[in-house]
Design a protein around this motif. Structure first.
Motif, short mmCIF file in Angstrom:
data_model
loop_
_atom_site.label_atom_id
_atom_site.label_comp_id
_atom_site.label_asym_id
_atom_site.label_seq_id
_atom_site.Cartn_x
_atom_site.Cartn_y
_atom_site.Cartn_z
N UNK A 1 -2.21 -3.21 -3.60
CA UNK A 1 -3.64 -3.00 -3.35
C UNK A 1 -3.87 -3.08 -1.85
N UNK A 2 -4.39 -2.00 -1.28
CA UNK A 2 -4.56 -1.91 0.17
C UNK A 2 -6.04 -1.74 0.51
N UNK A 3 -6.85 -2.57 -0.07
CA UNK A 3 -8.30 -2.42 0.09
C UNK A 3 -8.74 -2.60 1.55
N UNK A 4 -7.92 -3.31 2.34
CA UNK A 4 -8.31 -3.53 3.75
C UNK A 4 -8.34 -2.23 4.54
N UNK A 5 -7.56 -1.24 4.11
CA UNK A 5 -7.53 0.04 4.84
C UNK A 5 -8.23 1.16 4.08
N UNK A 6 -8.91 0.82 2.99
CA UNK A 6 -9.54 1.85 2.15
C UNK A 6 -10.58 2.63 2.96
#
Length: 303
Positions: free
Chosen positions: A138-143
């Motif tokens: 899960x890469x929500x920081x770069x979404x």
């Protein structure tokens, strides 16, 4: 070369840059761009050298996980992680370059097996601390879908420029001579091994960058998603449908076939596989050189 960049590449990029403002299905447009990149990547390695990469998705998935590792563990910015994704594709290409000693069906089978090996390596539960194993990332920081879409267009422009170079340069002509008759090419002074490796690594770089921008766009994915054989099959079919060793062939293939794919999926999903299969079978039987062969048979020049 400049003419092809101005009248083929530039209009394509401009159209896909404008479309998000007038068409709301952003994901579909992004998928079009990704398949344009992958089909042209297949064009580089198959159209100009004759190696059919059934395991092409290995570079794509490796790029996606290269992006993820850079973001999760090194807290890299998304653009830097995309570059690292391309580098991951190149590293995989170097590791798998001995496969170029094979040819025909042997290369295709070995390439497919290598992609599966990369998938199982990434999905290994023992590597959970690095790749999250089979549990996905899960890469929500770069979404940021909008920024990822712009990055995908830049990768598409780079990929198209590579194909234009191959189509118009002595290097590209030498590659095609290697594809047609490597023995005669070697006797004419062409370094066959070096030419093949360069094309192979260029193709791996393209798929790695595509995997990076895909990971940036979706942000949450599992190994089975980014290593799905669908990416390889679609990219190969799209390139063959339009016509390989040309600039516009893979573009035509993606726009028509992926357009039909979405149209059938929305209107008559129960007949999707039947219609799509018959369409591809008809092409293979009657137009093995792709749709662009209809124009070349009439003596028209197809870039």
């Amino acid at each position: 070369m400049v003419r092809h960049l101005l009248f083929v590449v530039a209009p394509l990029i401009v159209v896909f840059a404008v479309l998000p403002a007038v068409y709301e299905n952003h994901l579909m447009l992004f998928n079009f761009v990704v398949f344009l990149i992958l089909a042209q990547g297949v064009n580089v390695i198959y159209g100009f050298t004759g190696y059919l990469p059934f395991g092409y998705v290995g570079f794509f998935g490796g790029g996606a996980y290269g992006f993820a590792v850079m973001v999760m563990h090194l807290h890299a910015s998304a653009p830097v992680a995309v570059l690292a994704a391309g580098l991951a594709g190149v590293v995989l290409g170097l590791l798998l370059s001995p496969l170029l000693r094979l040819s025909g069906a042997y290369f295709a089978i070995a390439n497919l097996a290598a992609a599966l090996a990369v998938l199982h390596f990434v999905a290994n539960p023992a590597l959970e601390g690095i790749t999250r194993g089979p549990y996905g990332v899960s890469l929500t920081a770069t979404f940021n879908p909008n920024a990822a879409y712009v990055a995908a267009l830049l990768v598409l422009a780079l990929t198209m420029a590579t194909v234009v170079f191959l189509k118009n340069s002595r290097f590209g002509l030498a590659l095609q001579s290697v594809r047609e008759d490597p023995v005669s090419a070697a006797m004419a002074g062409v370094n066959v091994v070096r030419m093949r490796v360069i094309a192979w690594l260029a193709s791996a770089l393209i798929a790695g960058l595509a995997g990076g921008v895909y990971a940036w766009y979706v942000s949450v994915f599992f190994p089975d998603n980014v290593f799905s054989s669908t990416f390889s099959i679609f990219a190969i079919v799209f390139a063959l449908f339009g016509g390989v060793a040309t600039i516009v062939g893979p573009i035509v293939g993606v726009l028509i076939l992926y357009g039909v794919y979405n149209l059938i999926g929305f209107t008559t999903p129960q007949y999707f596989q039947l219609i799509y299969g018959l369409l591809i079978m008809g092409l293979v039987l009657f137009l093995p050189a792709g749709l662009v062969s209809l124009a070349t048979r009439r003596g028209w020049h197809v870039p």
